[in-house]
Design an enzyme around this catalytic site. Structure first.
Site, short mmCIF file in Angstrom:
data_model
loop_
_atom_site.label_atom_id
_atom_site.label_comp_id
_atom_site.label_asym_id
_atom_site.label_seq_id
_atom_site.Cartn_x
_atom_site.Cartn_y
_atom_site.Cartn_z
N ASP A 59 0.88 -1.17 0.00
CA ASP A 59 0.00 0.00 0.00
C ASP A 59 0.93 1.22 0.00
OD1 ASP A 59 -1.51 2.19 0.64
OD2 ASP A 59 -2.56 1.25 2.33
N ASN A 86 2.49 5.85 -10.27
CA ASN A 86 1.22 5.83 -11.00
C ASN A 86 0.01 5.55 -10.09
OD1 ASN A 86 -0.62 5.14 -13.46
ND2 ASN A 86 -0.64 3.28 -12.21
N TYR A 151 -8.61 15.72 -4.99
CA TYR A 151 -7.86 15.05 -6.09
C TYR A 151 -6.99 16.09 -6.81
CZ TYR A 151 -7.13 12.24 -10.35
OH TYR A 151 -6.58 11.54 -11.41
N LYS A 155 -2.91 16.20 -7.13
CA LYS A 155 -2.26 16.12 -8.45
C LYS A 155 -1.47 17.40 -8.75
CE LYS A 155 -3.54 11.98 -9.64
NZ LYS A 155 -2.52 10.92 -9.78
P1 NAP Z 1 -7.34 2.50 -12.07
O1 NAP Z 1 -7.63 1.74 -13.30
O2 NAP Z 1 -8.39 2.74 -11.05
O3 NAP Z 1 -6.05 1.82 -11.37
C1 NAP Z 1 -5.54 2.36 -10.19
C2 NAP Z 1 -4.32 1.57 -9.78
O4 NAP Z 1 -3.78 2.19 -8.60
C3 NAP Z 1 -4.63 0.12 -9.46
O5 NAP Z 1 -3.61 -0.70 -10.00
C4 NAP Z 1 -4.61 0.11 -7.94
O6 NAP Z 1 -4.11 -1.12 -7.42
C5 NAP Z 1 -3.56 1.17 -7.65
N1 NAP Z 1 -3.67 1.68 -6.29
C6 NAP Z 1 -4.68 2.42 -5.73
N2 NAP Z 1 -4.40 2.66 -4.45
C7 NAP Z 1 -3.21 2.06 -4.17
C8 NAP Z 1 -2.40 1.97 -3.03
N3 NAP Z 1 -2.77 2.52 -1.86
N4 NAP Z 1 -1.23 1.27 -3.11
C9 NAP Z 1 -0.85 0.70 -4.27
N5 NAP Z 1 -1.58 0.76 -5.40
C10 NAP Z 1 -2.75 1.44 -5.34
O7 NAP Z 1 -6.80 3.96 -12.42
P2 NAP Z 1 -6.01 4.53 -13.69
O8 NAP Z 1 -6.97 5.30 -14.48
O9 NAP Z 1 -5.18 3.50 -14.30
O10 NAP Z 1 -5.10 5.61 -12.92
C11 NAP Z 1 -3.69 5.51 -12.83
C12 NAP Z 1 -3.14 6.89 -12.50
O11 NAP Z 1 -3.50 7.80 -13.53
C13 NAP Z 1 -3.71 7.49 -11.21
O12 NAP Z 1 -2.70 8.17 -10.51
C14 NAP Z 1 -4.77 8.46 -11.71
O13 NAP Z 1 -5.02 9.49 -10.81
C15 NAP Z 1 -4.10 8.95 -12.98
N6 NAP Z 1 -5.04 9.54 -13.93
C16 NAP Z 1 -6.04 8.80 -14.48
C17 NAP Z 1 -6.94 9.39 -15.38
C18 NAP Z 1 -8.09 8.65 -16.01
O14 NAP Z 1 -8.93 9.31 -16.66
N7 NAP Z 1 -8.17 7.35 -15.93
C19 NAP Z 1 -6.78 10.75 -15.69
C20 NAP Z 1 -5.74 11.46 -15.12
C21 NAP Z 1 -4.88 10.85 -14.24
P3 NAP Z 1 -5.01 -2.21 -6.63
O15 NAP Z 1 -6.27 -2.40 -7.42
O16 NAP Z 1 -4.11 -3.41 -6.60
O17 NAP Z 1 -5.27 -1.64 -5.26
#
Ligand code: NAP
Length: 243
Positions: A59, A86, A151, A155
């Site tokens: 975590d 990430n 958020y 960020k």
């Molecule tokens: P996602 O599909 O919800 O995946 C999130 C990932 O973060 C999962 O692998 C989850 O792992 C991991 N995670 C969450 N809390 C954690 C913790 N405490 N320790 C370790 N791992 C943790 O999200 P995503 O869209 O791929 O997002 C990835 C990054 O991109 C994030 O930082 C997000 O803010 C950023 N982002 C996303 C978007 C978008 O539109 N999707 C836009 C801008 C920025 P587990 O499931 O194993 O817990």
């Protein structure tokens, strides 16, 4: 062989980063927190394709767990040459409804995690006079998102951390950059309705949503040896939503 640690690589953007780094023959450490099966399935997929991959549960909002994860990486591989911060969570809520717990969880998962991981990764990078840190921010960290104040604050903090750390580590052969994605199709959008997603598409100049691969390819580019003169930058990958 260079080692890359990708936090939150069990799903979404992180998982696609793992695929793209593996394809380029990096050794890939897949960090996950709760999605053990997805992480294991991804590791199997990459191993079958001949890649050197392992999974580490931690975590990343906990400095103790981050330090334990790095102790293992340091023992097994010497350290991580490339760190992709990430892991992240999102929450949509009116600012006036946010609780202390909402705030603390958002900041510890999305911002303190990057601090803990950078601090743990840097001694090895400094010794090697080489390192690449790639932090995943968001366009909401650049311009602010309504009902996502915590958020957006986390960020925006990632952007400040990136710029300041890039200055501090410039002479050590370590670059620190940030990717600020726009709307990317992952589980993070699961609470959005079809209409919400259509509205976001309509607001995006390209008329499309992004894919995890849009971000993963940029991360691989920033990690490359040839990207050594790029540091302290925020790379917006958002279809022109924020310019
Ligand atoms: P996602 O599909 O919800 O995946 C999130 C990932 O973060 C999962 O692998 C989850 O792992 C991991 N995670 C969450 N809390 C954690 C913790 N405490 N320790 C370790 N791992 C943790 O999200 P995503 O869209 O791929 O997002 C990835 C990054 O991109 C994030 O930082 C997000 O803010 C950023 N982002 C996303 C978007 C978008 O539109 N999707 C836009 C801008 C920025 P587990 O499931 O194993 O817990």
């Amino acid at each position: 062989m260079r080692t890359v640690l990708i936090t939150g690589a069990s799903r979404g953007i992180g998982a696609q980063c793992a695929r793209r780094f593996a394809e380029k023959e990096y050794r890939v450490v897949i960090n996950y927190n709760s999605s053990e099966k997805q992480a294991a399935d991804l590791a199997d997929e990459l191993k079958k394709a001949g890649s050197d991959v392992c999974t580490v549960k931690a975590d990343v909002s906990s400095s103790e767990e981050v330090n334990r994860m790095f102790a293992r990486i340091n023992d097994d591989y010497g350290g991580a040459d490339i760190l992709v911060n990430n892991a992240g969570i999102a929450q949509t809520k009116l600012f006036t409804d946010l609780t202390d717990e909402d705030w603390d969880k958002m900041l510890s998962t999305n911002l303190s995690s990057a601090f803990y991981c950078c601090r743990a990764a840097l001694p090895y990078m400094i010794r090697n006079h080489f390192g690449r840190i790639i932090n995943i921010s968001s366009m909401w960290g650049q311009v602010g998102g309504s009902c996502e104040v915590h958020y957006s604050a986390a960020k925006a903090g990632i952007i400040g951390l990136t710029k300041a750390l890039a200055m501090e580590e410039g002479l050590s052969g370590i670059t620190v950059n940030c990717i600020a994605p726009g709307v990317i199709k992952t589980d993070m959008l699961s609470s959005f309705t079809k209409e919400d997603l259509q509205a976001l598409k309509d607001e995006t100049p390209t008329g499309t949503l992004g894919t995890p691969d849009d971000i993963a390819r940029a991360a691989v580019f920033l990690a490359d040896d040839s990207s050594s003169f790029i540091t302290g930058q925020v790379l917006g990958i958002n279809g022109g939503f924020v310019v």
